[in-house]
Write a protein that holds these residues in place. Structure first.
Motif, PDB file in Angstrom:
ATOM      1  N   SER A 132       0.829  -1.205   0.000  1.00 57.62           N
ATOM      2  CA  SER A 132       0.000   0.000   0.000  1.00 57.62           C
ATOM      3  C   SER A 132       0.864   1.256   0.000  1.00 57.62           C
ATOM      4  O   SER A 132       0.506   2.263  -0.621  1.00 57.62           O
ATOM      5  CB  SER A 132      -0.925  -0.005   1.217  1.00 57.62           C
ATOM      6  OG  SER A 132      -0.194   0.123   2.423  1.00 57.62           O
ATOM      7  N   ILE A 258      -6.978  -2.392   0.753  1.00 59.35           N
ATOM      8  CA  ILE A 258      -6.523  -1.047   0.418  1.00 59.35           C
ATOM      9  C   ILE A 258      -6.350  -0.862  -1.085  1.00 59.35           C
ATOM     10  O   ILE A 258      -6.521   0.233  -1.614  1.00 59.35           O
ATOM     11  CB  ILE A 258      -5.217  -0.728   1.167  1.00 59.35           C
ATOM     12  CG1 ILE A 258      -4.904   0.761   1.032  1.00 59.35           C
ATOM     13  CG2 ILE A 258      -4.067  -1.581   0.666  1.00 59.35           C
ATOM     14  CD1 ILE A 258      -4.022   1.307   2.070  1.00 59.35           C
ATOM     15  N   THR A 261      -9.631   0.272  -2.481  1.00 60.97           N
ATOM     16  CA  THR A 261     -10.110   1.579  -2.030  1.00 60.97           C
ATOM     17  C   THR A 261      -9.296   2.735  -2.601  1.00 60.97           C
ATOM     18  O   THR A 261      -9.800   3.856  -2.679  1.00 60.97           O
ATOM     19  CB  THR A 261     -10.084   1.674  -0.498  1.00 60.97           C
ATOM     20  OG1 THR A 261      -8.738   1.507  -0.030  1.00 60.97           O
ATOM     21  CG2 THR A 261     -10.968   0.612   0.138  1.00 60.97           C
ATOM     22  N   ILE A 262      -8.050   2.480  -2.998  1.00 57.48           N
ATOM     23  CA  ILE A 262      -7.194   3.557  -3.500  1.00 57.48           C
ATOM     24  C   ILE A 262      -7.800   4.268  -4.707  1.00 57.48           C
ATOM     25  O   ILE A 262      -7.807   5.508  -4.763  1.00 57.48           O
ATOM     26  CB  ILE A 262      -5.780   3.033  -3.801  1.00 57.48           C
ATOM     27  CG1 ILE A 262      -5.021   2.794  -2.483  1.00 57.48           C
ATOM     28  CG2 ILE A 262      -4.995   4.011  -4.671  1.00 57.48           C
ATOM     29  CD1 ILE A 262      -3.652   2.160  -2.661  1.00 57.48           C
ATOM     30  N   ALA A 265     -10.509   6.559  -3.509  1.00 60.62           N
ATOM     31  CA  ALA A 265      -9.917   7.697  -2.808  1.00 60.62           C
ATOM     32  C   ALA A 265      -9.311   8.686  -3.797  1.00 60.62           C
ATOM     33  O   ALA A 265      -9.439   9.912  -3.630  1.00 60.62           O
ATOM     34  CB  ALA A 265      -8.848   7.199  -1.837  1.00 60.62           C
ATOM     35  N   MET A 282     -10.591   5.122   3.623  1.00 57.04           N
ATOM     36  CA  MET A 282      -9.689   4.007   3.331  1.00 57.04           C
ATOM     37  C   MET A 282      -9.427   3.176   4.576  1.00 57.04           C
ATOM     38  O   MET A 282      -9.452   1.936   4.535  1.00 57.04           O
ATOM     39  CB  MET A 282      -8.373   4.543   2.762  1.00 57.04           C
ATOM     40  CG  MET A 282      -8.504   5.188   1.395  1.00 57.04           C
ATOM     41  SD  MET A 282      -6.980   6.029   0.876  1.00 57.04           S
ATOM     42  CE  MET A 282      -5.825   4.678   0.896  1.00 57.04           C
ATOM     43  N   THR A 286     -10.630  -0.873   5.181  1.00 62.33           N
ATOM     44  CA  THR A 286      -9.607  -1.908   5.285  1.00 62.33           C
ATOM     45  C   THR A 286      -9.506  -2.508   6.686  1.00 62.33           C
ATOM     46  O   THR A 286      -9.158  -3.684   6.825  1.00 62.33           O
ATOM     47  CB  THR A 286      -8.227  -1.346   4.891  1.00 62.33           C
ATOM     48  OG1 THR A 286      -7.940  -0.173   5.668  1.00 62.33           O
ATOM     49  CG2 THR A 286      -8.203  -0.955   3.418  1.00 62.33           C
TER      50      THR A 286
END
Length: 331
Positions: A132, A258, A261-262, A265, A282, A286
């Motif tokens: 990540s 993660i 979700t990046i 985001a 985020m 997670t």
């Protein structure tokens, strides 16, 4: 040199430009919402997938030197705050989602490690890892990536310390504390066996994670090209003081890692959402998810589960507001 590494090696801007050129040659206008969504989707999926596979291989190869029994021996040398810091750091080279962290948490607990150490590991493992860090760096830059990782580790250390000092060992189910320790053969692996193990981890993790990458990038493309910036800014920008609370509570029921979700985001930040609000989302997705909490409820009693969820939720909300206040230092 660093700018080249961040933009061309990690960020793969050459890939972004190449995909854009290719779409334009096919007659697709990437300045329009549909073409822009396709451009965003293809670039982010390929970029994240390439980085993910390389990083999983490297992290898994390193991890092969630290099977649970050896990790237990290493962590048993530390005590107090140092032990919790070690547990949190160990979480950075272990599984990529909250559900896969729980079996290792059970193994550490049954091995007799302090409860605070095991919970520091349990918090940091899904929230923060080397993979990540690299992918966050490729998209958001070094300052945001490092800040995210440092804050994640601080939450893990504080959470583990508070749980240990509260004396909550009695709220761990008996079958976990009394489970027999497995014999670890991983310390005797040859180099070829470690390479094979790392390849297997790439395949296994990729199969598990890839659907969430597709979903996350798809949502990110939708936000990036179809939802007006004014809407995002009104909901998650300076105009809404409860934005951090909203995204944290929204993220808890979701299940993902993660890497999924990046992209969401990235799109939210580009549309005017505050940095702290995005980071809280985020962290919530997670660290706290319904499947992982269901699994955890089978190994700890309700009181400890409530303390864990409450601390993580409040910690994530606090971090979000702090980053919103100081976001000018990072953007």
């Amino acid at each position: 040199m660093w700018n080249f590494i961040q933009t061309q090696i990690l960020g793969m801007q050459w890939l972004n430009q190449g995909i854009g050129t290719g779409l334009q040659l096919l007659g697709i206008d990437i300045a329009q919402p549909l073409g822009g969504s396709l451009h965003f989707f293809l670039y982010d999926v390929i970029n994240i997938t390439l980085l993910l596979c390389v990083l999983i291989f490297l992290v898994s190869y390193i991890q092969s030197y630290f099977p649970p029994e050896r990790s237990r021996r290493i962590m048993s040398r530390f005590h107090g705050l140092g032990a919790n810091i070690t547990g949190a750091l160990l979480g950075t080279v272990t599984p990529f989602c909250s559900c896969s962290s729980i079996p290792i948490f059970m193994g550490f607990t049954s091995a007799g490690l302090p409860l605070g150490v095991t919970f520091s590991f349990l918090i940091s493992s899904p929230m923060v890892d080397l993979g990540s860090l690299i992918i966050l760096m490729s998209i958001f830059g070094a300052k945001i990536a490092v800040a995210y990782v440092v804050v994640g580790l601080i939450i893990a250390v504080i959470g583990g310390t508070l749980i240990e000092r509260a004396g909550m060992e009695r709220y761990v189910e008996d079958f976990v504390r009394n489970a027999p320790l497995p014999q670890d053969a991983a310390e005797k692996m040859t180099r070829d066996e470690r390479v094979r193990y790392a390849k297997e981890q790439v395949t296994r993790t990729f199969r598990k994670v890839f659907p969430y990458i597709l979903l996350g990038v798809g949502i990110g493309a939708l936000i990036h090209n179809w939802i007006p910036a004014a809407w995002i800014s009104a909901a998650f920008g300076d105009g809404n003081p409860l934005g951090v609370v909203m995204v944290t509570l929204l993220g808890v029921p979701m299940y993902g890692d993660i890497f999924g979700t990046i992209p969401i985001a990235e799109a939210l930040l580009a549309k005017g959402a505050n940095l702290g609000t995005v980071l809280s989302f985020m962290m919530a997705v997670t660290t706290l998810s319904i499947p992982s909490l269901i699994m955890l409820s089978q190994v700890v009693k309700r009181r400890l589960l409530q303390v864990f969820v409450s601390f993580c939720t409040l910690g994530i909300i606090f971090v979000g507001y702090v980053f919103n206040i100081f976001q000018s230092l990072f953007l």
